[in-house]
Scaffold this motif. Sequence first.
Motif, short mmCIF file in Angstrom:
data_model
loop_
_atom_site.label_atom_id
_atom_site.label_comp_id
_atom_site.label_asym_id
_atom_site.label_seq_id
_atom_site.Cartn_x
_atom_site.Cartn_y
_atom_site.Cartn_z
N CYS A 6 29.54 -21.75 -0.57
CA CYS A 6 30.32 -21.08 0.48
C CYS A 6 29.52 -20.08 1.30
CB CYS A 6 31.53 -20.38 -0.15
SG CYS A 6 31.10 -18.91 -1.08
N GLY A 7 28.28 -19.80 0.92
CA GLY A 7 27.45 -18.90 1.71
C GLY A 7 27.63 -17.42 1.41
N ALA A 8 28.54 -17.10 0.51
CA ALA A 8 28.76 -15.70 0.17
C ALA A 8 27.60 -15.19 -0.69
CB ALA A 8 30.07 -15.53 -0.57
N THR A 9 27.50 -13.88 -0.82
CA THR A 9 26.42 -13.29 -1.61
C THR A 9 26.67 -13.51 -3.10
OG1 THR A 9 26.08 -11.63 0.10
CG2 THR A 9 25.14 -11.16 -2.06
N MET A 10 25.61 -13.82 -3.83
CA MET A 10 25.75 -14.07 -5.26
C MET A 10 25.30 -12.85 -6.06
SD MET A 10 24.63 -18.05 -5.57
CE MET A 10 25.84 -18.57 -6.77
N LYS A 11 25.96 -12.67 -7.17
CA LYS A 11 25.62 -11.55 -8.05
C LYS A 11 24.71 -12.06 -9.17
CE LYS A 11 27.77 -8.17 -11.12
NZ LYS A 11 28.95 -7.98 -11.98
N VAL A 12 23.64 -11.32 -9.43
CA VAL A 12 22.68 -11.74 -10.46
C VAL A 12 22.98 -11.03 -11.78
CG1 VAL A 12 20.24 -11.67 -11.14
CG2 VAL A 12 20.87 -12.23 -8.77
N THR A 13 23.09 -11.80 -12.85
CA THR A 13 23.24 -11.23 -14.19
C THR A 13 22.24 -11.92 -15.12
OG1 THR A 13 24.98 -12.82 -14.68
CG2 THR A 13 25.70 -10.64 -13.99
N HIS A 14 22.00 -11.30 -16.26
CA HIS A 14 21.13 -11.90 -17.27
C HIS A 14 21.88 -11.97 -18.58
CE1 HIS A 14 18.22 -10.54 -14.25
NE2 HIS A 14 17.46 -11.51 -14.69
N ARG A 15 21.83 -13.12 -19.22
CA ARG A 15 22.42 -13.23 -20.55
C ARG A 15 21.78 -14.38 -21.32
NH1 ARG A 15 26.74 -15.57 -17.32
NH2 ARG A 15 27.03 -17.76 -17.94
N ASP A 16 22.03 -14.37 -22.62
CA ASP A 16 21.48 -15.44 -23.45
C ASP A 16 22.21 -16.75 -23.15
OD1 ASP A 16 19.97 -13.46 -24.49
OD2 ASP A 16 20.82 -13.52 -26.51
N HIS A 17 21.49 -17.84 -23.25
CA HIS A 17 22.09 -19.15 -23.00
C HIS A 17 21.69 -20.11 -24.11
CE1 HIS A 17 23.50 -22.74 -21.02
NE2 HIS A 17 22.29 -23.27 -21.05
N ARG A 18 22.69 -20.73 -24.72
CA ARG A 18 22.41 -21.75 -25.72
C ARG A 18 22.10 -23.04 -24.97
NH1 ARG A 18 23.48 -22.26 -31.24
NH2 ARG A 18 24.49 -20.24 -31.21
N TYR A 19 20.85 -23.50 -25.11
CA TYR A 19 20.35 -24.60 -24.27
C TYR A 19 20.67 -25.96 -24.89
CZ TYR A 19 16.82 -26.94 -21.28
OH TYR A 19 16.17 -27.74 -20.39
N THR A 20 21.97 -26.26 -24.99
CA THR A 20 22.38 -27.55 -25.58
C THR A 20 22.07 -28.72 -24.65
OG1 THR A 20 24.59 -27.19 -24.68
CG2 THR A 20 24.25 -26.58 -26.98
N GLU A 21 21.80 -28.41 -23.37
CA GLU A 21 21.45 -29.47 -22.41
C GLU A 21 20.18 -30.22 -22.83
OE1 GLU A 21 21.89 -26.29 -21.67
OE2 GLU A 21 23.57 -26.15 -20.29
N CYS A 22 19.36 -29.57 -23.65
CA CYS A 22 18.12 -30.25 -24.08
C CYS A 22 18.39 -31.19 -25.25
CB CYS A 22 17.04 -29.24 -24.43
SG CYS A 22 17.29 -28.39 -26.00
N GLY A 23 19.64 -31.18 -25.74
CA GLY A 23 19.99 -32.10 -26.82
C GLY A 23 19.91 -31.47 -28.20
N LEU A 24 19.39 -30.24 -28.28
CA LEU A 24 19.26 -29.55 -29.56
C LEU A 24 20.31 -28.44 -29.63
CD1 LEU A 24 15.35 -29.31 -29.65
CD2 LEU A 24 16.82 -31.11 -30.61
N PRO A 25 20.94 -28.26 -30.78
CA PRO A 25 22.09 -27.35 -30.85
C PRO A 25 21.74 -25.87 -30.92
CG PRO A 25 21.72 -28.40 -32.99
CD PRO A 25 20.73 -29.01 -32.03
N ASN A 26 20.54 -25.54 -31.40
CA ASN A 26 20.26 -24.13 -31.69
C ASN A 26 19.08 -23.54 -30.94
OD1 ASN A 26 22.41 -23.87 -33.57
ND2 ASN A 26 21.16 -24.92 -35.09
N VAL A 27 18.94 -23.89 -29.69
CA VAL A 27 17.88 -23.31 -28.88
C VAL A 27 18.51 -22.30 -27.93
CG1 VAL A 27 16.07 -23.77 -27.16
CG2 VAL A 27 16.49 -25.42 -29.01
N ILE A 28 18.15 -21.03 -28.11
CA ILE A 28 18.71 -19.96 -27.28
C ILE A 28 17.66 -19.51 -26.28
CG2 ILE A 28 19.78 -17.66 -27.27
CD1 ILE A 28 21.35 -19.70 -28.94
#
Length: 162
Positions: A6-28
Amino acid sequence: MKCSECGATMKVTHRDHRYTECGLPNVILAGLEFRTCQKCGEEERVMPRLTALHRMIAEAVAEKPARLTGAEVRFLRKHLGWSGEDFANVMGVRQETVSRWETEKERMGVVSERLLRLMALRLRPVEEYPNERLAEVGKEDPRPVSLRLRPNSSGWRMEEAA
Ligand SMILES: [Zn+2]
């Protein structure tokens, strides 16, 4: 940063992410950057240096003491850039066997598992070491390897054997 939706300004935050997209359940992934649109709610995840990240995950998996899970076998196989068929050819097994390893219907043999770990740690990118070459090894009867090596400023250089 502007929202791609939509072109609006985005807010930046930082947090932990469980990276299940890689196929492994416990990669943070710790303190990952997220950009959230204040207007439409669109969220983007910033994933820097993906190649290095996957390299590190692959090394950790290849070096872990416990046996590999099916998901880890799949992760290492994909990291090596191989399809199920490629991997089956390299390991000298049927494609169905690869599928059984990855779905944990069958546990990989210890020797196969060590080979996969070694390949994940040592193998150069696929384009430099075509897996067709690995699939072709071990088809002829034993005979001594013929090498001709010449020392040079950077180490050794392989020359055509006589
Ligand atoms: Zn938006």
